[in-house]
Write an enzyme that holds these catalytic residues in place. Structure first.
Site, mmCIF file in Angstrom:
data_model
loop_
_atom_site.group_PDB
_atom_site.id
_atom_site.type_symbol
_atom_site.label_atom_id
_atom_site.label_comp_id
_atom_site.label_asym_id
_atom_site.label_seq_id
_atom_site.Cartn_x
_atom_site.Cartn_y
_atom_site.Cartn_z
ATOM 1 N N SER A 33 -8.707 -0.475 -5.257
ATOM 2 C CA SER A 33 -8.971 -0.013 -3.892
ATOM 3 C C SER A 33 -10.480 0.159 -3.684
ATOM 4 O O SER A 33 -11.225 -0.789 -3.834
ATOM 5 C CB SER A 33 -8.206 1.278 -3.600
ATOM 6 O OG SER A 33 -6.821 1.006 -3.499
ATOM 7 N N LYS B 61 0.845 -1.191 0.000
ATOM 8 C CA LYS B 61 0.000 0.000 0.000
ATOM 9 C C LYS B 61 0.877 1.235 0.000
ATOM 10 O O LYS B 61 1.280 1.749 1.045
ATOM 11 C CB LYS B 61 -0.934 0.006 1.212
ATOM 12 C CG LYS B 61 -2.118 0.957 1.021
ATOM 13 C CD LYS B 61 -2.993 0.508 -0.141
ATOM 14 C CE LYS B 61 -4.112 1.488 -0.436
ATOM 15 N NZ LYS B 61 -4.877 1.108 -1.613
#
Length: 621
Positions: A406, A200
Site C-alpha cells: 500500500s 482492498k
C-alpha cells in the site's frame, strides 16, 4: 521601580545559575560512579567461550525512540516486563563477528523469549549462522519448546536439543481477524466506507461478519507461498523432506497417538529435534565442550547483549574522506507530519531523505521499508523526496523488509530499483477512506445535535448524519486517488495504468510473485540493495551510513547518562517487577480489538482522509 525590576531579573538569573550548577554536579557524580562501576562490570570473553544468542525481544529494522528519563522512571516505579526491541542488523553483526573471533567456539541458540518474526528477518539471521558454521564452529540449539519462528532458526543448528517435557509448534500460516458488523449495527453506529479495489479488505472488519471470497482468494495465494518457502528452507537443513510437515489434523493425531501423546517423543520420532535434554544436561554438555567459568557453576559464555557491547562502538563517527551509501529506514505506519525514530512521519522521513540529498559525501541511497502503509498524503510527501534525490543524480534503491505494501509500495515505486526478499509482502495497491458517525447511537440515550450554519458544508461532526452528496464527493476523491496510485506505479514501472490495475485493486502479493508481475526488480536482502546502490553510483570504496534523526544536545546527554547500564544498575532501575498475569473475558478482548482498529484509523491523520493501508500485512509483521 527600576531597581525592583533589575533585582527581580538578577534573582531569576541567580536561581537559574544555581539550578544549572546543581544539575551538572549531580550528573558529574552519576558519571563518576558509573565509570567506577564499569571497571567492575568489565566484560571478559574467555578463550573457547560460547556465544549465547538469547534474543529476548522483537526483531526490528529500526528501534522506536524512547525518552531516556521517562523509560528510567517507568523502570523504577513500575518495572518493565516488555522486552526491548532488537535491531536485526545487530544480530547479524554479532554472529558475523563471532565467526571471526578465535575466542568464540560455539554458538548457543537460546530462543525461548524470541517472539514471532517474519520469515525474511529470520532468514537473514540463519544466513549469518551458516557463515558461522562455515568457519568450522559448532551451533547448538536448546529450549523448553520451539515456536514456528524459533524453530526456523534452530533448524540450522548442528544439534537441536529440547526439554523432555517440551514441544515443537509448527502450525503453518493463517489469518483470522475479528469482524464487527453486527456489533456496530446493534450499537447503531453509522459507517461510511469509501474504497476502490476488489481486494482492498482493510475496511472489511467494519462492514462484514466474515472474510469476503475475494480476500480469501488473495490471502490463500500469498500465505501458501510463505508456507511453501518455510517448508523448503527447513527441510533443506533437516534430515527430512516437506512431507514431514503436518498439514491435517488426521496426520497430526495419528503421529501423536504413535507417541502416546508425548509431545517430546513426537518431536524426536519425527526428527524435529535431535535429543531430549534437561537444562542441567545441556549445561554439563557445554562444560565438557568448552570448560567451566571460574566459579565452576556453568560453562564459559558471553550473552548476546554483552558481546554486542564489545563489537559495536557506542558512538559511530563518520569518516570525513570516504564517499557514502546512505540508508534511510522507514518502519511502521505512515502518518502525516513529524514522528520520532521507529515510526514513519511524512515530514520527518522526507527530512531524512533530504539530509542524504544535501550531504555531498552521500552518492547513493537505500530506502529500507518495513511498512504496511497508512496516509496517502504522507506517502506522496516521502515519494517526492525520492524523486528529488534522483534528480540530484543520486540513485535510490528501495529495499523491502518484511512488508512494503500500500503506502509502503507507494514510497518505493519512485526508486531506480526495487529489491525485496522472496517472502516480502508487497503490492496492495488500493486506497480507502472511512469514518463512523454516532447520531443513532446518541439518540438511544436522548442526545441530539442541531443548529444552523452558513453553508451545507459547515458543521460536520460525528454526532450528525453525513450529507449524501458529501458522501459522493468523498467517493469521487477516493477513486481519483486510486487513479493517481495507478499512474504513479505505471510511470515508475514502465506499464500502462490498465496493466497496473489488473494486478492492483488492493491485492497482496509475495515478492516472488511480485517479481513475475513486474512490481519489483530483484530478489535480495538489505546488503544486496546496498551493493546495487553502490554499483549504480559507480562506487568502489565507500562506507555505509545510516541517516538518523538528530538529537538535541540535551537529549543526547540524557540518553548517554540514563541509557548507561552501570547507571541503571546503580540507581536500581534494572530490576524487573514481577509480571502480573491478567485474565480477561473474551468480550473484553473483542472490545479492545475493536477500539484498537478504530483508534488506528484515527491516528493515520491524512489531511485528505485517504489511506493506502494493508490490513493483511499485520500477520506478516
Amino acid at each position: 521601580m527600576i531597581a525592583k525590576i533589575f533585582k527581580g531579573i538578577w534573582a531569576g538569573i541567580n536561581f537559574s545559575r544555581r539550578l544549572i550548577i546543581n544539575f551538572l554536579f549531580v550528573l558529574l557524580v552519576i558519571v563518576f560512579i558509573a565509570g567506577i562501576s564499569s571497571d567492575d562490570d568489565k566484560i571478559i570473553v574467555e578463550e573457547g567461550s560460547v556465544l549465547r544468542l538469547n534474543l529476548n525481544g522483537p526483531l526490528v529494522e529500526e528501534k522506536l525512540y524512547v525518552d531516556p528519563i521517562e523509560a528510567a522512571l517507568n523502570d523504577a516505579t513500575s518495572g518493565n516486563d516488555q522486552p526491548s526491541e532488537i535491531l536485526l542488523d545487530d544480530v547479524v553483526e554479532v554472529i558475523n563477528e563471532a565467526a571471526k573471533d578465535s575466542r568464540i567456539s560455539i554458538l548457543l541458540l537460546d530462543l525461548q523469549e524470541m517472539p514471532k518474526a517474519h520469515l525474511n528477518k529470520l532468514k537473514q539471521i540463519t544466513n549469518a549462522i551458516e557463515g558461522f558454521k562455515q568457519a568450522g564452529k559448532k551451533v547448538i540449539a536448546t529450549g523448553y519448546y520451539y515456536t514456528q519462528a524459533q524453530y526456523y532458526i534452530a533448524a540450522h543448528a548442528d544439534e537441536i536439543a529440547m526439554h523432555p517435557y517440551g514441544s515443537v509448534a509448527i502450525e503453518g500460516y493463517g489469518m483470522y481477524p475479528l469482524y464487527f458488523k453486527d456489533a456496530l449495527e446493534k450499537l447503531e453506529v453509522t459507517q461510511h466506507i469509501f474504497r476502490v479495489g476488489t481486494f482492498k479488505s482493510a475496511v472489511e472488519p467494519f462492514i462484514r461478519n466474515d472474510m469476503s471470497d475475494a480476500a480469501k482468494e488473495a490471502n490463500r495465494v500469498w500465505l501458501g507461498a510463505l508456507w511453501n518457502e518455510y517448508k523448503q528452507d527447513v527441510s533443506a537443513v533437516r534430515p527430512f523432506d516437506e512431507s514431514n510437515f503436518d498439514e491435517t489434523m488426521d496426520v497430526y493425531l495419528e503421529k501423536m497417538q504413535a507417541a502416546n501423546g508425548d509431545a517430546g517423543k513426537y518431536a524426536l520420532d519425527n526428527q524435529w529435534v535431535d535429543s531430549l535434554k534437561t537444562t542441567q544436561q545441556i549445561r554439563q554438555q557445554l562444560i565438557d565442550l568448552v570448560g567451566a567459568q571460574e566459579d565452576g557453576k556453568t560453562f564459559k559464555h558471553v550473552s548476546f547483549r554483552e558481546y554486542l557491547s564489545l563489537v559495536k562502538p557506542p558512538v559511530v563517527f563518520d569518516n570525513p574522506i570516504t564517499e557514502k551509501v546512505a540508508v534511510v529506514v522507514a518502519r511502521g505506519t505512515i502518518v502525516d507530519g513529524e514522528r520520532r525514530a521507529g515510526e514513519i512521519g511524512g515530514d520527518s522521513t522526507a527530512a531524512l531523505l533530504r539530509k542524504a540529498r544535501l550531504d555531498d559525501k552521500v552518492k547513493a541511497v537505500v530506502l529500507r521499508i518495513d511498512s504496511g502503509g497508512g496516509s496517502m498524503f504522507a506517502s506522496e510527501v516521502i515519494r517526492a523526496e525520492v524523486l528529488a534525490l534522483k534528480a540530484a543524480g543520486k540513485p535510490v534503491i528501495a529495499s523491502m523488509s518484511s512488508v512494503a505494501a500500500s503506502g509502503g509500495y507507494w514510497i518505493a515505486s519512485a526508486a531506480n530499483e526495487i529489491w525485496a526478499a522472496p517472502s516480502t509482502i508487497t503490492g496492495s495497491i488500493g486506497v480507502f477512506g472511512t469514518f463512523m458517525t454516532f447520531e443513532n447511537t446518541l439518540s438511544k440515550i436522548g442526545v441530539y445535535s442541531d443548529g444552523v450554519a452558513t453553508t451545507e458544508m459547515a458543521g460536520f461532526s460525528v454526532t450528525r448524519p453525513l450529507n449524501e452528496k458529501m458522501a459522493q464527493v468523498i467517493q469521487m476523491s477516493v477513486e481519483e486517488a486510486y487513479g493517481r496510485f495507478l499512474n504513479v506505479v505505471a510511470q515508475a514501472r514502465g506499464m500502462t495504468p490498465e496493466e497496473v490495475d489488473a494486478i492492483a485493486q488492493g491485492r497482496v502479493w509475495i515478492a516472488s510473485q511480485a517479481l513475475e508481475l513486474g512490481l519489483i526488480d530483484k530478489l535480495g536482502d538489505k546488503q544486496d540493495a546496498i551493493d546495487a546502490a553502490a554499483a549504480l553510483a559507480k562506487l568502489e570504496n565507500y562506507d555505509v551510513k545510516t541517516i538518523t534523526q538528530d538529537l538535541s544536545p540535551q537529549e543526547k546527554m540524557l540518553q548517554d547518562i540514563f541509557g548507561s547500564a552501570s547507571v541503571k544498575s546503580m540507581l536500581g532501575l534494572q530490576t524487573k517487577a514481577p509480571s502480573v498475569l491478567a485474565t480477561q473475558a473474551n468480550l473484553n478482548s473483542v472490545i479492545q480489538q475493536l477500539s484498537s482498529e478504530v483508534e488506528s484509523l484515527k491516528d493515520y491523520n491524512d489531511p485528505q482522509g485517504v489511506y493506502a493501508r494493508c490490513l493483511e500485512c499485520k500477520v506478516a509483521q
